[in-house]
Design an enzyme around this catalytic site. Structure first.
Site, short mmCIF file in Angstrom:
data_model
loop_
_atom_site.label_atom_id
_atom_site.label_comp_id
_atom_site.label_asym_id
_atom_site.label_seq_id
_atom_site.Cartn_x
_atom_site.Cartn_y
_atom_site.Cartn_z
N ARG A 70 -11.93 24.10 65.61
CA ARG A 70 -13.07 23.27 65.25
C ARG A 70 -14.34 24.13 65.22
NH1 ARG A 70 -14.44 20.63 68.99
NH2 ARG A 70 -12.83 21.07 70.52
N TYR A 198 -8.25 23.22 58.98
CA TYR A 198 -7.70 23.27 60.34
C TYR A 198 -7.91 22.01 61.16
CZ TYR A 198 -5.61 25.46 64.28
OH TYR A 198 -4.73 25.76 65.27
N LYS A 207 -10.18 13.57 65.34
CA LYS A 207 -11.47 13.63 66.03
C LYS A 207 -12.58 12.93 65.24
CE LYS A 207 -9.57 15.44 69.43
NZ LYS A 207 -9.50 16.73 70.04
N HIS A 227 -11.74 10.74 74.70
CA HIS A 227 -10.91 11.95 74.59
C HIS A 227 -10.02 12.02 75.82
CE1 HIS A 227 -10.93 16.64 73.97
NE2 HIS A 227 -9.90 16.08 73.37
N SER A 249 -11.14 20.00 75.65
CA SER A 249 -10.11 20.62 74.82
C SER A 249 -9.47 21.80 75.54
CB SER A 249 -10.73 21.10 73.51
OG SER A 249 -11.32 20.02 72.84
N ALA A 250 -8.14 21.86 75.45
CA ALA A 250 -7.35 22.94 76.06
C ALA A 250 -7.54 23.03 77.58
CB ALA A 250 -7.64 24.28 75.39
N CYS A 251 -7.67 21.85 78.22
CA CYS A 251 -7.80 21.82 79.68
C CYS A 251 -6.71 20.99 80.34
CB CYS A 251 -9.17 21.30 80.08
SG CYS A 251 -10.48 22.48 79.70
N GLY A 252 -5.62 20.69 79.61
CA GLY A 252 -4.46 20.14 80.30
C GLY A 252 -4.06 18.70 80.01
N ASP A 278 -4.18 12.76 73.76
CA ASP A 278 -5.49 13.28 73.34
C ASP A 278 -6.57 12.21 73.20
OD1 ASP A 278 -6.88 15.75 72.58
OD2 ASP A 278 -7.05 14.88 70.58
N ARG A 366 -1.08 25.84 67.29
CA ARG A 366 -0.70 24.46 67.63
C ARG A 366 0.65 24.06 67.04
NH1 ARG A 366 -4.88 21.08 70.38
NH2 ARG A 366 -6.51 22.61 70.75
N ARG A 397 -12.32 22.73 83.70
CA ARG A 397 -12.04 24.06 84.26
C ARG A 397 -13.23 24.49 85.09
NH1 ARG A 397 -7.91 27.25 81.62
NH2 ARG A 397 -7.00 25.91 80.03
N GLY A 491 3.63 20.17 86.91
CA GLY A 491 4.39 19.09 87.55
C GLY A 491 3.84 18.72 88.93
N GLU A 492 3.33 19.72 89.62
CA GLU A 492 2.83 19.46 90.99
C GLU A 492 1.61 18.54 90.98
OE1 GLU A 492 4.84 20.39 93.15
OE2 GLU A 492 5.93 22.05 92.19
P1 GTP Z 1 -6.50 19.76 73.37
O1 GTP Z 1 -5.28 19.46 72.54
O2 GTP Z 1 -7.28 20.92 72.85
O3 GTP Z 1 -7.39 18.57 73.55
O4 GTP Z 1 -5.98 20.32 74.80
P2 GTP Z 1 -5.29 19.66 76.08
O5 GTP Z 1 -6.33 19.11 76.98
O6 GTP Z 1 -4.19 18.76 75.67
O7 GTP Z 1 -4.68 20.95 76.85
P3 GTP Z 1 -3.17 21.40 77.12
O8 GTP Z 1 -2.41 20.43 77.95
O9 GTP Z 1 -2.57 21.80 75.83
O10 GTP Z 1 -3.40 22.70 78.02
C1 GTP Z 1 -4.14 23.80 77.58
C2 GTP Z 1 -3.90 24.99 78.46
O11 GTP Z 1 -4.11 24.67 79.83
C3 GTP Z 1 -2.49 25.54 78.35
O12 GTP Z 1 -2.55 26.94 78.27
C4 GTP Z 1 -1.84 25.11 79.64
O13 GTP Z 1 -0.83 26.00 80.03
C5 GTP Z 1 -3.01 25.08 80.63
N1 GTP Z 1 -2.79 24.08 81.70
C6 GTP Z 1 -2.44 22.78 81.53
N2 GTP Z 1 -2.27 22.15 82.71
C7 GTP Z 1 -2.52 23.08 83.67
C8 GTP Z 1 -2.50 23.05 85.11
O14 GTP Z 1 -2.23 22.04 85.75
N3 GTP Z 1 -2.84 24.21 85.74
C9 GTP Z 1 -3.14 25.35 85.06
N4 GTP Z 1 -3.46 26.44 85.75
N5 GTP Z 1 -3.16 25.42 83.71
C10 GTP Z 1 -2.86 24.30 83.02
C1 SPV Z 2 -9.28 19.51 70.57
O1 SPV Z 2 -9.92 20.52 70.25
O2 SPV Z 2 -9.65 18.75 71.50
C2 SPV Z 2 -8.01 19.19 69.88
C3 SPV Z 2 -7.63 19.98 68.71
O3 SPV Z 2 -7.31 18.27 70.28
S1 SPV Z 2 -8.44 19.47 67.26
O4 SPV Z 2 -7.61 18.44 66.63
O5 SPV Z 2 -8.55 20.65 66.39
O6 SPV Z 2 -9.73 18.92 67.56
MN MN Z 3 -8.33 17.25 72.14
#
Ligand code: GTP
Ligand code: SPV
Ligand code: MN
Length: 583
Positions: A70, A198, A207, A227, A249-252, A278, A366, A397, A491-492
């Protein structure tokens, strides 16, 4: 065509007159259409066939190397009044925005096919669902929208019944980062996106519609577009609590939505059900509880880090019929990314893999897969009424300060916790990675209006008769002095969810602190987990001096929203700040 579809037909004609395609294709969402588009893209090179023995129905797409995430600096919310977009959005006057982007659309589909994609966000028969139509010149967008939404004939029938829909216009354009805009016109329920193929820039149902326009519509109509993942936690007695969680985004989110219980929990009968990973739309039901649907039908998940140990459910889901974008490939043509066993031979740009060029898979690479392929997919995800939410979780994070888990004292305090959220930036958007920024409710890039008004909207749910979920804040990402994560995560994390549910059911006492309630000694179940006692102490430790600084910073952040910040939220921040100063 009947009268209610005339609005749609007229709009399609008007767009065709501007973009001048050679052909117009109305998408019906059928298997035959999907397969024909895949064949066509294999021919043009838009898709590359992966190993069909190991990964039947799987294909790879490589996006332009300048178009991998994005682009927040090129994303605009174009409300009539600048003030309505808020300091959280880039704004452009609607007339200027239309003029600027329409000039780019002029003749941009010449010689090519224009696809008309009717789609429904949410179960077709749900009153919470909303429809849209995306016009695009990208067959890659069509096949992704087909997986991510309820696309085609059924959606068109609903649009015909309702007579209204969100209008989305997209062209991949020439992929020149100088000629790239993602424009939103909330008052016109219109989206125009040019110059990117993308993810969130191009799959307009996601989004752009479900969050930016969705949040705007939600405010008008008294609901929430967030979100958030939605997950069902079933205890050994067979009772299921649904939890919605907002992480940036990308925080789990995907990982928590597909969580596999630790061994001991599995044996005892705990089960986890995936509803969404999401986006969450929720509204109060007649009983006063919040009911949620997942407006999406698939997962557009982060590939790197997805492995048999971190997320086996995702790995199983993507073993067939999946489109991968910007991953690497192995010698025998299997998809590969950092975190998987094996070795890459070709990187995400199609070059021979060389570690000197950085990771083999792009950090924001992705997978696109139907939710139905997820082993833990819940039948409740198709429920028109949605699922009742027991707990809302915020998180980000935060390498320090924020404890593993804490619970808000009440709704107002919870809204403050959400508003105060901070997180280190990730590869999901272009720009620096690892920089701490405020990301209220994980909606900084997605709230389609002024954050001050948004906080006020959140507060408005606290009214007589409401049976609101409890609000929590988690941090899986606290680091020790060695720079490693203190908490094993994945999982924990169920251990933390179990404590939350115990709180919801009134079965855990917790310890009150000025910033929220944390687990009392022994309340977090750690059996079978090799976690040193002082690590747990560090994870839930509250540093008063650090929190004073944090509350100060939260106050300054809230002030940046000026007059539109609800006074109640500023008072809440002052209350917590003062409580921290008490001996
Ligand atoms: P978007 O699709 O961008 O909105 O991301 P998302 O929030 O769905 O994130 P996603 O679950 O794909 O996790 C993104 C990254 O965080 C990956 O590299 C995971 O391995 C890492 N991650 C997810 N959960 C955990 C966790 O509990 N601990 C740690 N250390 N890393 C995690
Ligand atoms: C995000 O960035 O929070 C995503 C991927 O889920 S995207 O669809 O590109 O926004
Ligand atoms: Mn997202």
């Amino acid at each position: 065509m009947t009268s209610k579809l005339e609005v749609l037909a007229r709009w399609v004609d008007q767009i065709a007159a501007t973009t001048r395609p050679a052909k117009i294709h109305w998408c019906d969402g059928s298997d035959a259409e999907y397969h024909a588009l895949v064949q066509q893209m294999l021919h043009t090179g838009d898709l590359i066939e992966l190993n069909q023995q190991t990964h039947p129905g799987c294909y790879l797409h490589r996006s332009h190397p300048s178009d991998v995430a994005r682009v927040e600096h090129l994303t605009f919310v174009c409300t009539e009044h600048e003030e309505d977009a808020g300091p959280n959005n880039h704004w452009m006057a609607p007339a200027d925005a239309h003029a600027k982007i329409d000039a780019l659309f002029e003749g941009c589909m010449e010689g090519r096919t224009m696809y008309v994609i009717p789609y429904c966000m949410g179960p077709i028969d749900s009153p919470l669902s909303r429809c849209g139509v995306e016009i695009t010149d990208s067959p890659y967008v069509v096949v992704n929208m087909r997986t991510m939404t309820r696309m085609g004939a059924a959606a068109l029938a609903r649009i015909e019944r309702e007579g209204h829909f969100v209008k989305g216009l997209h062209s991949t354009g020439e992929l020149d980062p100088e000629r790239r805009f993602i424009m939103h016109f909330p008052e016109e329920l219109t989206i125009k996106s040019y110059g990117s193929g993308y993810g969130g820039n191009a799959l307009l149902g996601k989004k752009c519609h479900a969050l930016r326009l969705g949040s705007f519509q939600a405010r008008r109509e008294g609901w929430l577009a967030e979100h958030m993942l939605i997950v069902g936690i079933e205890n050994p007695q067979g009772q299921t609590h649904y939890v919605a969680a907002a992480f940036p985004s990308a925080c789990g989110k995907t990982n928590l939505a597909m969580l596999i219980p630790p061994e001991g929990y599995r044996k005892n009968g705990w089960r986890v059900w995936t509803i969404g990973d999401d986006i969450c739309w929720m509204r109060p039901g007649e009983d006063g509880r919040l009911y949620a649907i997942n407006p999406e039908a698939g997962f557009f998940g982060v590939a790197p880090g997805t492995s048999a140990s971190s997320n086996p459910n995702a790995l199983t889901s993507i073993s067939h019929d999946t489109i991968f974008t910007n991953v690497a490939v192995t010698a025998d043509n299997q998809p590969w990314w950092e975190g998987l066993p094996g070795t890459p031979v070709t990187d995400w740009q199609g070059r021979p893999y060389d570690p000197a060029n950085g990771p083999a898979a792009h950090p924001n690479s992705r997978f696109t897969v139907s939710a139905k392929q997820c082993p833990t997919w819940s039948s409740k995800a198709e429920d028109a009424q949605g699922v009742p939410i027991s707990a809302i979780v915020f998180g980000g994070r935060r390498p320090s300060l924020l404890p593993l888990v804490m619970e808000a004292q009440d709704w107002t305090h919870g809204v403050l916790m959400g508003a105060a959220m901070g997180s280190e930036t990730t590869a999901a958007a272009t720009g620096a990675v690892g920089v701490l920024r405020r990301d209220s409710m994980a909606m900084k890039p997605f709230c389609g209006y002024h954050y001050g008004d948004y906080f006020k909207h959140w507060l408005s749910f606290d009214k007589p008769g409401a049976k609101l979920p409890k609000i929590f804040h988690v941090n899986w990402f606290r680091k020790g002095r060695d720079g490693k994560f203190l908490w094993p995560g994945f999982g924990e994390n169920l251990r933390v969810l179990e404590w939350m549910i115990a709180r919801v059911e009134g079965k855990a006492r917790g310890v009150e602190t000025p910033i929220g309630t944390v687990p009392a000694t022994g309340e977090l179940k750690l059996e079978g987990l090799d976690l040193p006692r002082d690590t747990l102490a560090e994870l839930i430790n509250i540093d008063p001096a650090g929190w004073q600084t944090e509350l100060q910073a939260i106050g300054e952040y809230l002030d940046s929203f000026g007059d539109r910040l609800p006074a109640r939220l500023r008072q809440e921040q002052q209350r917590v700040h003062q409580a921290l100063q008490m001996p």
